[in-house]
Design a protein around this motif. Structure first.
Motif, short mmCIF file in Angstrom:
data_model
loop_
_atom_site.label_atom_id
_atom_site.label_comp_id
_atom_site.label_asym_id
_atom_site.label_seq_id
_atom_site.Cartn_x
_atom_site.Cartn_y
_atom_site.Cartn_z
N ILE A 131 -55.70 7.22 6.88
CA ILE A 131 -55.99 8.33 7.79
C ILE A 131 -55.33 9.62 7.31
O ILE A 131 -55.97 10.68 7.28
N CYS A 132 -54.07 9.56 6.91
CA CYS A 132 -53.41 10.78 6.43
C CYS A 132 -54.07 11.30 5.17
O CYS A 132 -54.25 12.52 5.01
N ASP A 133 -54.42 10.42 4.25
CA ASP A 133 -55.13 10.87 3.04
C ASP A 133 -56.50 11.40 3.39
O ASP A 133 -56.99 12.34 2.75
N GLY A 134 -57.14 10.81 4.40
CA GLY A 134 -58.45 11.30 4.81
C GLY A 134 -58.38 12.68 5.43
O GLY A 134 -59.29 13.49 5.25
N ILE A 135 -57.31 12.96 6.15
CA ILE A 135 -57.12 14.32 6.68
C ILE A 135 -56.89 15.28 5.53
O ILE A 135 -57.58 16.29 5.39
N GLY A 136 -55.90 14.99 4.71
CA GLY A 136 -55.79 15.63 3.41
C GLY A 136 -55.15 17.00 3.36
O GLY A 136 -55.03 17.58 2.29
N TYR A 137 -54.74 17.57 4.48
CA TYR A 137 -54.14 18.91 4.45
C TYR A 137 -53.26 19.11 5.69
O TYR A 137 -53.40 18.39 6.69
N PRO A 138 -52.36 20.10 5.64
CA PRO A 138 -51.56 20.41 6.83
C PRO A 138 -52.43 20.98 7.94
O PRO A 138 -53.41 21.68 7.70
N VAL A 139 -52.05 20.68 9.18
CA VAL A 139 -52.78 21.13 10.35
C VAL A 139 -51.85 21.95 11.23
O VAL A 139 -50.71 21.54 11.50
N GLU A 140 -52.33 23.09 11.68
CA GLU A 140 -51.55 24.00 12.50
C GLU A 140 -51.70 23.64 13.97
O GLU A 140 -52.80 23.41 14.46
N LEU A 141 -50.57 23.61 14.69
CA LEU A 141 -50.57 23.33 16.12
C LEU A 141 -49.83 24.46 16.82
O LEU A 141 -48.60 24.55 16.78
N PHE A 191 -57.90 16.74 24.59
CA PHE A 191 -59.13 17.23 23.98
C PHE A 191 -60.32 17.13 24.92
O PHE A 191 -61.12 18.07 25.02
N LEU A 192 -60.46 16.01 25.63
CA LEU A 192 -61.59 15.90 26.55
C LEU A 192 -61.46 16.84 27.74
O LEU A 192 -62.44 17.10 28.44
N SER A 193 -60.27 17.39 27.96
CA SER A 193 -60.11 18.37 29.03
C SER A 193 -60.79 19.69 28.70
O SER A 193 -61.03 20.51 29.59
N THR A 194 -61.07 19.92 27.42
CA THR A 194 -61.57 21.21 26.88
C THR A 194 -60.59 22.34 27.14
O THR A 194 -60.93 23.51 26.97
N ARG A 195 -59.34 22.03 27.50
CA ARG A 195 -58.34 23.07 27.74
C ARG A 195 -57.56 23.36 26.45
O ARG A 195 -56.33 23.29 26.41
N PHE A 196 -58.27 23.65 25.38
CA PHE A 196 -57.63 23.99 24.12
C PHE A 196 -58.62 24.75 23.27
O PHE A 196 -59.81 24.83 23.60
N ARG A 197 -58.14 25.33 22.18
CA ARG A 197 -59.00 26.00 21.22
C ARG A 197 -58.81 25.33 19.86
O ARG A 197 -57.74 24.76 19.58
N ALA A 198 -59.84 25.38 19.04
CA ALA A 198 -59.76 24.80 17.70
C ALA A 198 -60.43 25.73 16.70
O ALA A 198 -61.33 26.49 17.05
N TRP A 199 -59.96 25.68 15.47
CA TRP A 199 -60.57 26.46 14.39
C TRP A 199 -60.51 25.63 13.11
O TRP A 199 -59.62 24.78 12.95
N ARG A 200 -61.44 25.84 12.24
CA ARG A 200 -61.47 25.05 11.02
C ARG A 200 -62.22 25.78 9.93
O ARG A 200 -63.08 26.63 10.21
N VAL A 201 -61.92 25.43 8.70
CA VAL A 201 -62.67 25.87 7.53
C VAL A 201 -63.30 24.63 6.94
O VAL A 201 -62.59 23.71 6.50
N GLY A 202 -64.62 24.56 6.93
CA GLY A 202 -65.30 23.36 6.46
C GLY A 202 -65.73 22.48 7.61
O GLY A 202 -65.81 22.91 8.76
N GLY A 203 -66.00 21.21 7.31
CA GLY A 203 -66.62 20.31 8.28
C GLY A 203 -65.64 19.63 9.20
O GLY A 203 -64.42 19.76 9.09
N TYR A 204 -66.20 18.92 10.13
CA TYR A 204 -65.45 18.08 11.08
C TYR A 204 -64.67 17.03 10.32
O TYR A 204 -65.15 16.44 9.35
N ASN A 205 -63.44 16.77 10.74
CA ASN A 205 -62.61 15.75 10.09
C ASN A 205 -62.40 14.59 11.05
O ASN A 205 -61.61 14.66 11.98
N GLU A 206 -63.15 13.52 10.82
CA GLU A 206 -63.08 12.34 11.68
C GLU A 206 -61.69 11.71 11.68
O GLU A 206 -61.20 11.24 12.71
N TYR A 207 -61.03 11.73 10.51
CA TYR A 207 -59.71 11.11 10.42
C TYR A 207 -58.70 11.82 11.32
O TYR A 207 -57.81 11.18 11.89
N LEU A 208 -58.83 13.12 11.44
CA LEU A 208 -57.87 13.89 12.24
C LEU A 208 -57.93 13.48 13.71
O LEU A 208 -56.89 13.23 14.35
#
Length: 516
Positions: free
Chosen positions: A350-360, A412-429
């Motif tokens: 899973i960590c290799d599949g994510i593959g990059y740092p994620v900002e929170l 996440f299912l609350s939709t009470r958050f924002r998300a941003w990304r460069v590229g496609g959806y990351n299932e592993y994340l």
């Protein structure tokens, strides 16, 4: 057999051999974002909860309502358990005082005997990391005369086994509407967001119609959605203002889709509606309101209905928010490090599949989940990120306080958050965020490590394509749709460019394909 709608994916199935209560949901879910639509708070829950058997498809909070189960459901009911790889569902039932369990085997018909008679049941268990919180399921029940398939919001890879084991299915209940945060929470141009929303809205209904065609039931009851958003901050998510990009179409919208495609067996049911069946014959369908008033809830009077509903539930919503943790407190770096780093160290796939740092980002504080290095740290000056989330600190502090094992099933299912990304959806994340226990992450990491047989090909609209979807192994001969050189798997909406086999939804997951 009598089928009573109790709201959302909830039904009570009464047979001569006993009653089965399925997925009862009453209390607001996901940080007070989701309410049952239409309102089911006026039902006689003591009578509904006096059941012989209890079935909950999975642990999502719009299916598993611990407060309702604790207060209103018979603790001597026999719980029909899906065959899940991680026993979290059974543990949650035991915490609530349930003590009688019937553990089923995936895809096997069981004959259960009780003091009132015998029933044939089968639970189809889905076990991929993307299925619910490590598991989702559907229930088949037959009393010897009438057979019901309660698929709720599960997505079985095949339903052929139903006809083999039960013959004709008389009644089919299933999800047709969205239950996700995409694309609403993403920072993207409004035009792109509208386009993606329109596609998701239609694909969800297309997938539902494919399941209906494959199952071949006489009667279809659209269920498991949509939720209702009563918080003023979220009210625009309701499909009550003619937005073609809204991913939450209601029952009337889908029933119209069914009629347009030649299926006239759709039934509109609201909480308190009762349908009586003998085999494939519908003996009666009664509602708690006159039929024209029932339909108005979904059509001309929908916005007014939601406004009145919001006013009634304002104290309930206020109480939910009052239960959140304070927004301020100790810095979140160390608590998040203590939670995430042990999980990271156990999850190579899973960590290799994510593959990059994620900002929170959590208010004034930013923490970096550095998946390549398996660490949680502070950001480096001018550091750039391919994926990031903005979450109110009170929500993060609440899930930490409550030791929630699944941020997907809370934040996440609350939709009470924002998300941003460069590229496609990351299932592993997103898999990582729903597997915050040793047991869950071990199973999910092992699942991704398994090899799958992808050697069989199919021909679809001028293309040779591997039969199994690279995502979750769905049969593309059933769920694949080709438009030009783009393949869409309607099970989860993933797409590929057939000219080069590259996945358009996320990195990796290439597909084998060529022109015929």
């Amino acid at each position: 057999m009598q089928v009573t709608c109790i709201g959302h994916a909830g039904f009570r199935i009464d047979t001569p051999a006993g009653s089965i209560l399925c997925d009862p949901w009453l209390n607001p879910a996901y940080f007070g974002s989701w309410f049952v639509f239409p309102d089911n708070s006026g039902l006689d829950w003591a009578a509904i909860g006096d059941c012989d058997y209890l079935y909950v498809s999975h642990l999502h909070k719009d299916h598993f309502d611990p407060k309702l189960l604790a207060e209103h459901v018979n603790k001597d009911a026999v719980v029909l358990l899906p065959d899940f790889p991680v026993p979290d569902l059974k543990r949650e039932f035991e915490k609530l005082g349930f003590h009688r369990f019937y553990e089923t085997t995936d895809g096997v018909k069981h004959r259960i005997s009780g003091p009132k008679g015998e029933l044939d049941v089968m639970i189809i268990a889905l076990r991929a990391p993307a299925d619910g919180p490590i598991g989702d399921s559907g229930l088949v029940v037959s009393d010897g005369t009438t057979t019901v398939f309660n698929m709720n919001d599960s997505r079985p890879l095949a339903v052929d086994v139903l006809a083999e084991e039960f013959g004709h299915i008389d009644v089919h209940m299933l999800q047709y509407s969205g239950a996700i945060w995409y694309p609403m929470v993403y920072d993207m141009p409004e035009r792109a967001k509208a386009s993606f929303g329109s596609q998701k809205r239609q694909r969800g209904m297309d997938r539902c119609r494919q399941y209906i065609a494959d199952t071949g039931a006489t009667w279809v009851i659209p269920s498991a959605g949509p939720p209702c958003f009563l918080d003023p901050e979220l009210r625009d998510l309701n499909d009550d203002h003619g937005d073609p990009a809204n991913i939450f179409p209601d029952e009337m919208v889908f029933l119209d889709q069914m009629r347009q495609h030649g299926h006239t067996g759709g039934l509109l049911m609201i909480p308190g509606s009762v349908a009586d069946f003998t085999g494939s014959q519908l003996n009666s369908l009664t509602h708690p309101l006159p039929t024209d008033e029932v339909e108005a809830i979904f059509t001309t009077g929908k916005a007014d209905y939601i406004e009145a509903y919001a006013q009634r539930m304002a104290p309930v919503l206020a109480a939910e928010k009052a239960g959140w943790a304070p927004a301020t407190g100790e810095p979140l770096l160390e608590p998040l490090r203590a939670l995430f780093e042990p999980i990271m160290l156990q999850s190579d796939q899973i960590c290799d599949g994510i593959g990059y740092p994620v900002e929170l980002r959590m208010g004034p504080e930013t923490v970096v989940l550095d998946f390549p290095k398996r660490t949680v740290r502070e950001p480096i000056p001018d550091e750039k990120f391919r994926y990031g989330f903005g979450i109110a600190p009170e929500l993060v502090r609440t899930v930490l306080r409550d030791k929630e094992p699944d941020w997907v099933n809370t934040i996440f299912l609350s939709t009470r958050f924002r998300a941003w990304r460069v590229g496609g959806y990351n299932e592993y994340l997103y898999t990582f965020f729903k597997c915050l226990t040793d047991e869950r992450i071990a199973y999910a990491d092992g699942w991704f490590a398994e090899t799958h047989d992808d050697t069989t090909d199919i021909t679809l609209d001028g293309w040779n394509i591997q039969r199994r979807c690279p995502h979750l192994k769905a049969d593309l001969s059933k769920f694949g749709v080709v438009e030009g050189s783009t393949l869409t798997c309607n099970l989860h909406g993933w797409q590929w460019n057939l000219e080069n086999g590259k996945c358009l939804t996320t990195k990796g997951h290439e597909i084998r394909c060529s022109r015929t």
